[in-house]
Design a protein around this motif. Structure first.
Motif, short mmCIF file in Angstrom:
data_model
loop_
_atom_site.label_atom_id
_atom_site.label_comp_id
_atom_site.label_asym_id
_atom_site.label_seq_id
_atom_site.Cartn_x
_atom_site.Cartn_y
_atom_site.Cartn_z
N LYS A 1 0.83 -1.20 0.00
CA LYS A 1 0.00 0.00 0.00
C LYS A 1 0.86 1.25 0.00
O LYS A 1 0.62 2.20 -0.76
CB LYS A 1 -0.92 0.00 1.22
N ASP A 2 1.91 1.26 0.83
CA ASP A 2 2.81 2.41 0.87
C ASP A 2 3.55 2.59 -0.45
O ASP A 2 3.78 3.73 -0.89
CB ASP A 2 3.82 2.26 2.01
N LYS B 1 4.55 5.56 -5.48
CA LYS B 1 4.57 5.63 -6.94
C LYS B 1 3.57 6.66 -7.47
O LYS B 1 3.80 7.28 -8.52
CB LYS B 1 4.27 4.25 -7.53
N ALA B 2 2.48 6.87 -6.73
CA ALA B 2 1.47 7.86 -7.14
C ALA B 2 1.82 9.27 -6.69
O ALA B 2 1.13 10.23 -7.06
CB ALA B 2 0.11 7.46 -6.59
N GLY B 3 2.87 9.39 -5.89
CA GLY B 3 3.27 10.70 -5.40
C GLY B 3 2.43 11.20 -4.24
O GLY B 3 2.40 12.41 -3.97
N THR B 4 1.76 10.29 -3.54
CA THR B 4 0.86 10.69 -2.46
C THR B 4 1.26 10.08 -1.11
O THR B 4 0.44 9.98 -0.20
CB THR B 4 -0.59 10.29 -2.80
N LEU B 5 2.52 9.68 -0.96
CA LEU B 5 2.97 9.12 0.31
C LEU B 5 3.06 10.20 1.38
O LEU B 5 2.97 9.92 2.58
CB LEU B 5 4.32 8.42 0.14
N GLY B 6 3.24 11.45 0.95
CA GLY B 6 3.32 12.56 1.89
C GLY B 6 4.56 12.48 2.75
O GLY B 6 5.64 12.14 2.28
N ASP B 7 4.37 12.79 4.04
CA ASP B 7 5.50 12.77 4.98
C ASP B 7 5.79 11.38 5.53
O ASP B 7 6.74 11.19 6.28
CB ASP B 7 5.23 13.73 6.14
N LYS B 8 4.95 10.42 5.20
CA LYS B 8 5.16 9.07 5.69
C LYS B 8 6.41 8.48 5.06
O LYS B 8 6.72 8.74 3.90
CB LYS B 8 3.95 8.19 5.36
N LYS B 9 7.14 7.67 5.81
CA LYS B 9 8.36 7.06 5.30
C LYS B 9 8.15 5.60 4.95
O LYS B 9 7.32 4.91 5.55
CB LYS B 9 9.48 7.19 6.34
N LEU B 10 8.91 5.14 3.97
CA LEU B 10 8.91 3.73 3.59
C LEU B 10 10.21 3.12 4.09
O LEU B 10 11.30 3.53 3.67
CB LEU B 10 8.82 3.59 2.06
#
Length: 318
Positions: A203-204, A209-218
């Motif tokens: 999901k992350d 890839k969509a550019g919508t992860l925001g400030d969340k880290k992978l």
């Protein structure tokens, strides 16, 4: 930033960093004397300490810089009880090739790097500085300098060689060919991690890839870091080199697979590709299905790797 990777089940070993060894194989044979000296790489505020091994004799000698995989590595790319870069350096220097290895910026300046850095900051800039360190020495042949990278360092080795030109060539040890998130997910599935964990990371990845992860880290790293990694086209950079790189992969490497090597073969059909039977991601011998548990067993880089590198460097230096 990278410490977060080591703290999770996806250690730097799993996510394309250095793995530890898989066997108690013999150390590479030291066939001749060499000396070691402490050197510095780079400029303030990012000065890095390193070790240069120089063959016996007067030179000038061919020279190699070793470029680490992902994660906060020391100059030996130490993983558990194993020191693969020390094996490579001493093995090559015993065969008449000088080798510079240095502590990685994310190891020495971990706190300063915690906010997030680019591929240039983590790897490329310091590696180019290491090449310049060799070029400045009278005992090193400036026309016989090679960039030897492992894992992430292998992906970036052609770019480092281009940006540090003139460089005699590059050697890629287990170079990734797929997007980093694809490799991460493949490793999770290979290691049979819990389905809910895989689903969460999937999901992350889609958000990234969509550019919508925001400030969340992978896996402890921000989206910008992963996008920067994915944007680095090692194959395209390798086509700019005067000669195709030498590419090596361990037969038992589950981190960088034949699928990755196929990308390099397709883009660089003239490149020499060598598979080391029985070797894992660090080119250390083992048996059975590879897994992280084997990485704490002491071992050494297979001598065939050093022989292959030595032959390539000597032939390409003529």
């Amino acid at each position: 930033m990278r410490r977060a990777l080591r703290g999770s089940i996806l250690t730097a070993c799993v996510v394309l960093g250095g793995c530890a060894s898989s066997s108690s194989s013999k150390a590479p044979e030291v066939a001749a004397a060499f000396r070691s000296e402490e050197v510095s790489v780079g400029k303030a505020p990012w000065v890095l300490k390193g070790t240069l091994t120089v063959p016996a004799g007067t030179g000038p000698f061919p020279g190699v810089i070793l470029v680490h995989g992902s994660g906060p590595h020391d100059r030996d790319e130490t993983a558990g009880p194993n020191k693969p870069f020390k094996d490579l350096a001493e093995g090559l220097s015993s065969r008449g090739i000088a080798v510079l290895r240095y502590d990685k910026r994310t190891k020495v300046y971990a706190q300063q790097s915690a906010a997030g850095i680019s591929m240039d900051d983590e790897v490329v800039v310091d590696a180019v500085a290491a090449v310049e360190t060799l070029k400045a020495r009278a005992d090193i042949d400036p026309k016989g300098i090679f960039v030897v990278g492992h894992s992430l360092g292998a992906l970036l080795a052609p770019e480092i060689a281009v940006r540090a030109a003139p460089v005699a060539g590059a050697v890629l040890l287990a170079p990734p060919g797929r997007a980093p998130w694809d490799i991460i997910l493949a490793q999770l599935r290979y290691l049979e991690q819990p389905p809910e964990l895989i689903a969460s990371i999937e999901k992350d990845v889609e958000l990234l890839k969509a550019g919508t992860l925001g400030d969340k880290k992978l896996l402890g790293a921000p989206a910008a870091y992963w996008r920067d990694w994915a944007s680095r086209d090692g194959v395209a950079m390798a086509t700019k080199l005067a000669r195709p790189p030498l590419i090596l992969r361990g037969e038992r490497d589950y981190q960088v697979t034949e699928e990755d090597v196929a990308v390099w073969k397709k883009g660089l059909p003239r490149a020499e590709v060598v598979t080391i039977p029985g070797a894992n991601h660090l080119f250390i011998q083992g048996t059975g299905k590879p897994n992280p548990a084997e990485y704490q067993t002491p071992g050494h880089v297979d001598a065939r790797v050093i022989d292959t590198l030595s032959a390539f460097i000597r032939t390409s230096s003529r």
